[in-house]
Every structure is written in C-alpha cells, then in structure tokens.
Design an enzyme around this catalytic site. Structure first.
Site, PDB file in Angstrom:
ATOM      1  N   ASP A 180      -0.658  -2.415   6.185  1.00 40.85           N
ATOM      2  CA  ASP A 180      -2.958  -2.104   6.295  1.00 40.85           C
ATOM      3  C   ASP A 180      -2.931  -3.693   6.890  1.00 40.85           C
ATOM      4  O   ASP A 180      -2.314  -4.895   6.587  1.00 40.85           O
ATOM      5  CB  ASP A 180      -3.639  -2.347   5.143  1.00 40.85           C
ATOM      6  CG  ASP A 180      -3.176  -0.743   4.525  1.00 40.85           C
ATOM      7  OD1 ASP A 180      -2.346  -0.020   5.227  1.00 40.85           O
ATOM      8  OD2 ASP A 180      -3.355  -0.666   3.443  1.00 40.85           O
TER       9      ASP A 180
ATOM     10  N   TYR B 254       5.569  -6.277  -3.036  1.00 43.76           N
ATOM     11  CA  TYR B 254       4.572  -7.306  -2.977  1.00 43.76           C
ATOM     12  C   TYR B 254       3.352  -7.775  -4.070  1.00 43.76           C
ATOM     13  O   TYR B 254       4.264  -8.414  -5.102  1.00 43.76           O
ATOM     14  CB  TYR B 254       3.607  -5.605  -3.211  1.00 43.76           C
ATOM     15  CG  TYR B 254       3.624  -4.669  -2.346  1.00 43.76           C
ATOM     16  CD1 TYR B 254       3.073  -4.857  -0.720  1.00 43.76           C
ATOM     17  CD2 TYR B 254       3.977  -3.483  -2.597  1.00 43.76           C
ATOM     18  CE1 TYR B 254       2.724  -3.648   0.360  1.00 43.76           C
ATOM     19  CE2 TYR B 254       4.480  -2.366  -1.549  1.00 43.76           C
ATOM     20  CZ  TYR B 254       3.704  -2.706  -0.611  1.00 43.76           C
ATOM     21  OH  TYR B 254       4.470  -1.773   0.827  1.00 43.76           O
TER      22      TYR B 254
ATOM     23  N   TYR C 204       0.955   3.468  -2.455  1.00 50.45           N
ATOM     24  CA  TYR C 204      -0.351   2.783  -1.611  1.00 50.45           C
ATOM     25  C   TYR C 204      -0.540   2.089  -3.321  1.00 50.45           C
ATOM     26  O   TYR C 204      -0.658   1.915  -4.856  1.00 50.45           O
ATOM     27  CB  TYR C 204      -0.847   3.397  -1.585  1.00 50.45           C
ATOM     28  CG  TYR C 204      -0.715   4.459  -0.370  1.00 50.45           C
ATOM     29  CD1 TYR C 204      -1.267   4.622   0.990  1.00 50.45           C
ATOM     30  CD2 TYR C 204      -0.682   6.177  -0.707  1.00 50.45           C
ATOM     31  CE1 TYR C 204      -0.971   5.372   1.848  1.00 50.45           C
ATOM     32  CE2 TYR C 204      -0.826   7.410   0.053  1.00 50.45           C
ATOM     33  CZ  TYR C 204      -0.424   6.464   1.670  1.00 50.45           C
ATOM     34  OH  TYR C 204      -0.137   7.385   2.880  1.00 50.45           O
TER      35      TYR C 204
END
Ligand code: ZN
Length: 497
Positions: free
Chosen positions: A307, A376, A449
């Site tokens: 993103d 992440y 997500y």
C-alpha cells in the site's frame, strides 16, 4: 527423373541456379558453393537464366539476364545487395542486438508459381515421379532461412537469433495484383461450396499453403486462370519497406520502498493525480532510457505490491521491466550500478540486483504468488498499556488460519469474497518508550491484508490480533521486511571488475 533432365527443364523454364538447387532439395551449406554442389550431384549447368554473365563492356542499366520465374529474383545477388543496403539505410545502427531474424512478407504469387511449377514437373516427368502431396522443391520460406539468413547475418556481422532484432521486410512484385485477381477467380471455381456460404473469401497465405496442392486442385482448372509452367517476368521483386522491431528485453531487480507517501503505479483518480510519483515511474525513468526511447511502452511487474503508506525494507521486492522493441539488449554492471545509484538518489525507492534476465524467468514473478510467504513488521497501538497477558497471547509460533472478507477499502476494485489465509507466526515486543505501542512481526501467506488482520475490521477478519487479545488495537505503520522469492540472482553491481 534424372537430375540432369530436371535441371535442363528448369533452366528452360527460366529458373535461377539457386532455385534449381531448391528443386534438387539442397540443404544448408550446399547453397554456399553451388558449383561444387552441382558437380557433386553430377549435373552440368550451362550459363542460363539467372546466371550472372553481364559482359565487361558497357555495363547495362538493366541486368541482361532474365528474372527467375519461381523466386522472382528473391535469391539473386541484386536483391541481396538491395536488401543489405536497405537494412543499413534503416535505423539498424541504433540497435545493438547481437542476434537478428528476418521476417519477409512474400507476395502470394510466389506460392502460385510454386504450384504452377509443381504441375509442370508432373506433366514433364509423370505423377509417379513427382508426388501429389510432397512439394518438389525446398519451399521458399524455408529457403529464405537456408540461403538469405546466413548471407545477411554474415554481411551484417550478426548471429541468427529467433528472439533477436526482427527485420521486417516487405517485398512487392508488379504481377502480384493481377495474379491474385486470377487467384480469386480460380478460388471461386475450385471451392464453390465454400464460397456459397462465405460472404467474402479471404485468400490468406495459410489457405494457399493448405488448399493449393495438386492433391486438392486440378491442373486443368488451374490452367484456365494461370499458366503452367509459370511465365517469365520483366522485373524483379522490389523491396518496399524495411521496419525494425527490437527484441523484448526483461530487466529484473529488487526494490526497497522507503517512503510512506508513494504509490506502486501512477495513481490517478477522475483524471487527477493523487500521488505525484510512483515506484513504477521512478524505476522506469532511470532504467528505461538505456533500452528504449518509448518509456510508456515499458511494463512494470513485481511480486506483489504494498500500500501507499507501507514501506518495503529488507532485501526488497523482486520486480521486472518488460521492454518491447528494445534498442539495446544488454547493459554492463557499471551501467547497472549507475542506474541503481540514480534511483537511490530519489530517496523514495532504492534498487539493487539490477540485471537483464531471460524472458523464460518471468514465470518466477508471475506464478506461485499465493504460495509465497511475506514477512511484515507492524507498529500497533493499544488503548491501555500492554499487559503481560497480551504479550503472551501475541507470541504464536504455530501457524493458524484466518478468514478474511475483502476489506472495505479495496471493495471498489476487488470482488467481495471471504478468503482463507494462513498466518505462520506472530512475535510481539513492547516499544521501548511507550507501553501502549507494540511491534508485531507477522509471517503470513501472500495476499493477507495485514491492517485488517490487526484490527479485525468489525469482525470481517476472524480471528484477528484484536480478537485474540480481546481488546481494540490499531495499526500505526506497516513495513514489509521480507518476501519469500529468491529471484533474481544476487549481483553486486557496485563491484566493478
Ligand atoms: Zn529463383
């Protein structure tokens, strides 16, 4: 059928030496020293049609010898010279491709003439000698590969490469229009059933090759429209145009995204730019010009994306640029390093491992996306200071599955689905200066997500970090720290040899 009888007949029909060899089914090298080949095949050749016997005195404006009735001069030295000159006059010098490939669009009349000669040979030597189904010659298309390709490659100092610089050659002949008109009439007569339910008959090269053989069409019918054997012509094939198409080059590397205000590709909404720049544009702008002048035709691909507000750190994300019609097909490590430095100087993106890769390697980036693991790091905030209980709940070393509805924020571009995703591990520590802040490391299946995994999005993602600890939690910042794709290979462009 004796070779000598065949050659004598062909010579009488005005067939050039090269084409005579085609009718002897000569292969590769045999076209190079033709004299030798004729000798070996026990054939005597007289100076006849197609042979070059221009007298020394008063060089004629028009070549004296007649034009070959089967190749219309395609294999003549004049045409080769014309072709080489044409290529050198084109944009050729601006391409540095080591390999070339010729693509000649040949007039259909050549195909018709081949059939006509096929019929003629059957009449002359009998159908038992000249087969209905097997062409008596090495087809012109193949002969172009055997004869013209090596000559052009040698004259230009290039190698043959089917994926190299494509030289598109358009040749025309003055009899083409008239003979194709005859062909249209013949086609209506030969295949009436087909014509009846077809509004328009498209006579393509493919149709010619398939239908126009002695096994499918009668010589008597053919002869009503076109002569057997093919007639002599007054002028040779003319080179109409030469167009060059550079090869498709793939340049791969890995990028790190250092900015939280940078989109992946140009972000335009209702005709207005939302973000000034994008990863794609920065990389293309600095790498593209070396290979191409038309940057807008370069395709940027990467193994997933992040993103706008997410950074990508660690080894970075693999990407590839697909550059069609490339002027150059390679770059030195020094050039690659200069490009890497230029991108780094933007301060928004950093690239490394930049290299030209074979096209087949694109599969690495295009397939297996779902199976890849992503690493992440999320900076998260709680409403109250973290407790020991929360910290313990967020150390998960065994994988677990979640169900994730398409996030509301992407519903405008993705269909509504509930997707199962695997979370492989979760590790959490407290931010040093603020007991409400957590640093959470997540290893997940690609396509998860993460923002929604953290806060749960009103139960649209279950379980979520929020549901696991039973408290609201929000995400402040997210970084991709690793992508499980070992491609492209590591190269250190900074290290110039
Ligand atoms: Zn010829």
């Amino acid at each position: 059928m004796k070779n000598q009888a065949l050659i004598d007949y062909l010579a009488a029909c005005g067939v050039c030496r090269v084409c005579q060899l085609r009718y002897l089914k000569a292969r590769g090298n045999e076209y190079r020293d033709m004299q030798q080949t004729f000798k070996r095949l026990d054939v005597e050749v007289s100076e006849c049609a197609g042979a070059q016997d221009t007298p020394d005195e008063q060089p004629p404006k028009k070549p004296r010898f007649s034009i070959c009735s089967t190749c219309l001069g395609l294999f003549s030295e004049e045409f080769q010279t014309q072709l080489i000159e044409g290529i050198l006059k084109s944009d050729f010098a601006n391409y540095d491709s080591e390999g070339i490939v010729l693509a000649i669009s040949l007039p259909m009349t050549l195909q018709l003439r081949q059939l006509s000669m096929w019929f003629a040979l059957q009449r002359q030597f009998g159908r038992s000698t000249v087969d209905d189904n097997c062409p008596p010659d090495v087809p012109i298309k193949e002969a172009v590969k055997l004869i013209l390709h090596p000559i052009v490659c040698a004259r230009l100092g290039k190698a043959y490469d089917a994926n190299g610089l494509m030289i598109n050659i358009d040749v025309r002949h003055s009899v083409e229009a008239a003979e194709v008109a005859k062909l249209a009439e013949l086609n209506r007569a030969a295949f009436p059933a087909k014509a009846a339910h077809q509004k328009r008959i498209e006579i393509s090269r493919g149709l010619l090759e398939k239908q126009y053989q002695p096994a499918r069409i009668k010589a008597e019918l053919f002869e009503k429209y076109l002569p057997i054997p093919p007639t002599a012509v007054e002028d040779a094939l003319q080179l109409q145009a030469i167009e060059l198409t550079g090869p498709l080059i793939c340049v791969a590397g890995r990028y790190r995204k250092l900015s939280r205000e940078l989109s992946h590709t140009p972000w335009v909404l209702h005709g207005k730019r939302i973000m000034e720049e994008s990863i794609e544009e920065i990389i293309v702008r600095h790498v593209g010009p070396h290979f191409s002048e038309t940057l807008e035709k370069i395709t940027f691909m990467s193994s997933g994306r992040e993103d706008v507000d997410v950074r990508c750190l660690g080894k970075g994300r693999p990407f590839v640029l697909e550059i069609a019609n490339a002027r150059r097909s390679s770059m030195t490590r020094q050039q690659a390093h200069q490009m890497e430095q230029a991108v780094d100087r933007t301060g928004k993106v950093s690239i490394h491992n930049l290299q030209v890769v074979p096209r087949e390697q694109l599969t690495h980036i295009k397939t297996g996306e779902e199976q890849k693991r992503k690493y992440y790091r999320a900076l998260c905030v709680l409403e109250q200071p973290v407790t020991l209980d929360i910290l313990q709940k967020l150390q998960i070393s065994e994988s677990f599955d979640i169900h994730q509805k398409t996030p509301i924020r992407v519903l405008h571009r993705r269909p509504l689905h509930t997707r199962p995703r695997t979370i492989f591990s979760v590790k959490t520590r407290v931010f040093r200066d603020n007991p409400r802040l957590l640093i959470i490391d997540v290893v997940s299946q690609a396509g998860t997500y993460i923002k929604e995994l953290v806060h749960g999005e009103f139960g649209r993602t279950t379980p979520s970090i929020s549901s696991i600890i039973g408290k609201p939690i929000d995400i402040l910042a997210l970084d991709v720290v690793g992508i499980d794709l070992d491609w492209p290979a590591d190269v250190n462009n900074a290290e110039t040899e």
